[in-house]
Design a protein around this motif. Structure first.
Motif, PDB file in Angstrom:
ATOM      1  N   TYR A  82       0.876  -1.204  -0.108  1.00 56.44           N
ATOM      2  CA  TYR A  82      -0.115  -0.033   0.053  1.00 56.44           C
ATOM      3  C   TYR A  82       0.809   1.193   0.100  1.00 56.44           C
ATOM      4  O   TYR A  82       1.825   1.256   0.535  1.00 56.44           O
ATOM      5  CB  TYR A  82      -0.977   0.051   1.246  1.00 56.44           C
TER       6      TYR A  82
ATOM      7  N   ASN B  47       0.663   4.927   1.167  1.00 63.83           N
ATOM      8  CA  ASN B  47      -0.134   5.939   2.198  1.00 63.83           C
ATOM      9  C   ASN B  47      -1.173   5.319   2.851  1.00 63.83           C
ATOM     10  O   ASN B  47      -2.182   5.849   3.241  1.00 63.83           O
ATOM     11  CB  ASN B  47      -0.270   7.141   1.778  1.00 63.83           C
ATOM     12  N   SER B  48      -1.208   3.972   3.175  1.00 67.61           N
ATOM     13  CA  SER B  48      -1.845   3.128   3.868  1.00 67.61           C
ATOM     14  C   SER B  48      -3.369   2.985   3.078  1.00 67.61           C
ATOM     15  O   SER B  48      -4.290   1.919   3.297  1.00 67.61           O
ATOM     16  CB  SER B  48      -2.361   3.753   5.255  1.00 67.61           C
ATOM     17  N   THR B  49      -3.575   3.654   2.074  1.00 67.85           N
ATOM     18  CA  THR B  49      -4.697   3.417   1.166  1.00 67.85           C
ATOM     19  C   THR B  49      -4.806   2.894  -0.046  1.00 67.85           C
ATOM     20  O   THR B  49      -5.540   2.226  -0.333  1.00 67.85           O
ATOM     21  CB  THR B  49      -5.784   4.808   1.284  1.00 67.85           C
ATOM     22  N   GLU B  50      -3.902   3.382  -0.959  1.00 66.46           N
ATOM     23  CA  GLU B  50      -3.725   3.046  -2.215  1.00 66.46           C
ATOM     24  C   GLU B  50      -2.893   1.679  -2.450  1.00 66.46           C
ATOM     25  O   GLU B  50      -1.752   1.671  -2.185  1.00 66.46           O
ATOM     26  CB  GLU B  50      -3.095   4.110  -3.202  1.00 66.46           C
ATOM     27  N   MET B  51      -3.597   0.888  -2.985  1.00 66.62           N
ATOM     28  CA  MET B  51      -2.965  -0.539  -3.146  1.00 66.62           C
ATOM     29  C   MET B  51      -2.233  -0.277  -4.601  1.00 66.62           C
ATOM     30  O   MET B  51      -2.610  -0.074  -5.539  1.00 66.62           O
ATOM     31  CB  MET B  51      -3.980  -1.507  -3.560  1.00 66.62           C
TER      32      MET B  51
ATOM     33  N   THR C  80       3.617   0.476   2.707  1.00 66.61           N
ATOM     34  CA  THR C  80       3.398  -0.500   3.784  1.00 66.61           C
ATOM     35  C   THR C  80       3.363  -2.110   3.114  1.00 66.61           C
ATOM     36  O   THR C  80       2.516  -2.090   1.979  1.00 66.61           O
ATOM     37  CB  THR C  80       2.133  -0.466   4.604  1.00 66.61           C
TER      38      THR C  80
ATOM     39  N   HIS D  44       1.899  -5.548   3.549  1.00 69.70           N
ATOM     40  CA  HIS D  44       1.210  -6.498   4.546  1.00 69.70           C
ATOM     41  C   HIS D  44       0.883  -7.960   3.887  1.00 69.70           C
ATOM     42  O   HIS D  44       0.823  -8.208   2.767  1.00 69.70           O
ATOM     43  CB  HIS D  44      -0.230  -5.811   4.396  1.00 69.70           C
TER      44      HIS D  44
ATOM     45  N   THR E 156       6.708  -1.255   7.408  1.00 64.81           N
ATOM     46  CA  THR E 156       6.505   0.109   6.532  1.00 64.81           C
ATOM     47  C   THR E 156       7.866   0.732   6.306  1.00 64.81           C
ATOM     48  O   THR E 156       8.969   0.568   7.018  1.00 64.81           O
ATOM     49  CB  THR E 156       5.858   1.146   7.440  1.00 64.81           C
TER      50      THR E 156
END
Length: 206
Positions: free
Chosen positions: A51, A53-57, A108, A110, A124
């Motif tokens: 990811y 910035n935590s949101t964009e895959m 990130t 995951h 991260t």
């Protein structure tokens, strides 16, 4: 129970991005974003996702088993998978191509392992994009090291001088003691002190 607690920890999924979690890249260059995972009981149908910035895959992959390499589920066209999971390390690293200033931020890695009751973990990396690499100015560091080294040298020199001075003083005092001991056995007749020849009585005549 303590034993069960240790047993549970041994089978935990772990994800790592290496010794440092910060990466610097030149504008318009390619940059490696490292990531590996470990699991003591192995994995099956493991899913990993990167990811931004935590949101964009930006990358989504799946690994059937240890005997097979990951297969792509979805990705950003500028992202390339460069890892391998059939080797010693479960490497799921990616390369981000032609980085731009807008790519700076948090990445990130995951991982989700169904074999561990869907255990999940992530790590991260923070990416900084620069126009040019600037050589670090080590002048201040060298000055500090020089000053500290000089102070340590002076301290050692002071301690050596102190030892020599104390040694000389001790030898001098020992020499004075020897003089006093030798003079105490002298004849004190001339000084008229007790025990001098002047006060000694003549032995009685037979």
């Amino acid at each position: 129970l303590p034993g069960l607690h240790v047993f549970a920890i041994a089978f935990t999924l772990e994800v790592s991005v290496g010794k440092t979690n910060t990466v610097m890249a030149l504008n318009n260059s390619n940059v490696l974003l490292p990531c590996t995972f470990t699991t003591c009981i192995g994995f099956q149908d493991l899913v990993f996702t990167w990811y931004f910035n935590s949101t964009e895959m930006i990358y989504h992959g799946k690994i059937k088993s240890k005997a097979s390499e990951p297969f792509l589920v979805g990705r950003n066209p500028r992202v390339e998978f460069v890892g391998s999971t059939t080797g010693k390390d479960n490497n799921i690293s990616i390369v981000l191509k032609n980085v731009e200033f807008s790519d700076a931020g948090k990445y990130t890695c995951h991982v989700k392992n169904p074999k561990e009751k869907n255990a999940q973990h992530n790590a991260t990396i923070f990416l900084t994009v620069v126009q040019k690499m600037v050589e670090a100015d080590n002048t201040v560091t060298l000055i500090i090291v020089g000053v500290v080294g000089g102070l340590i040298g002076l301290l050692i020199l002071f301690m050596l001088i102190k030892r020599v001075v104390l040694f000389i003083i001790k030898k001098t005092q020992d020499g004075k003691k020897e003089c006093l001991v030798s003079s105490s056995g002298n004849d004190n007749t001339e000084n008229g002190l007790a025990g001098s020849k002047a006060e000694q009585k003549a032995p009685p005549k037979a």
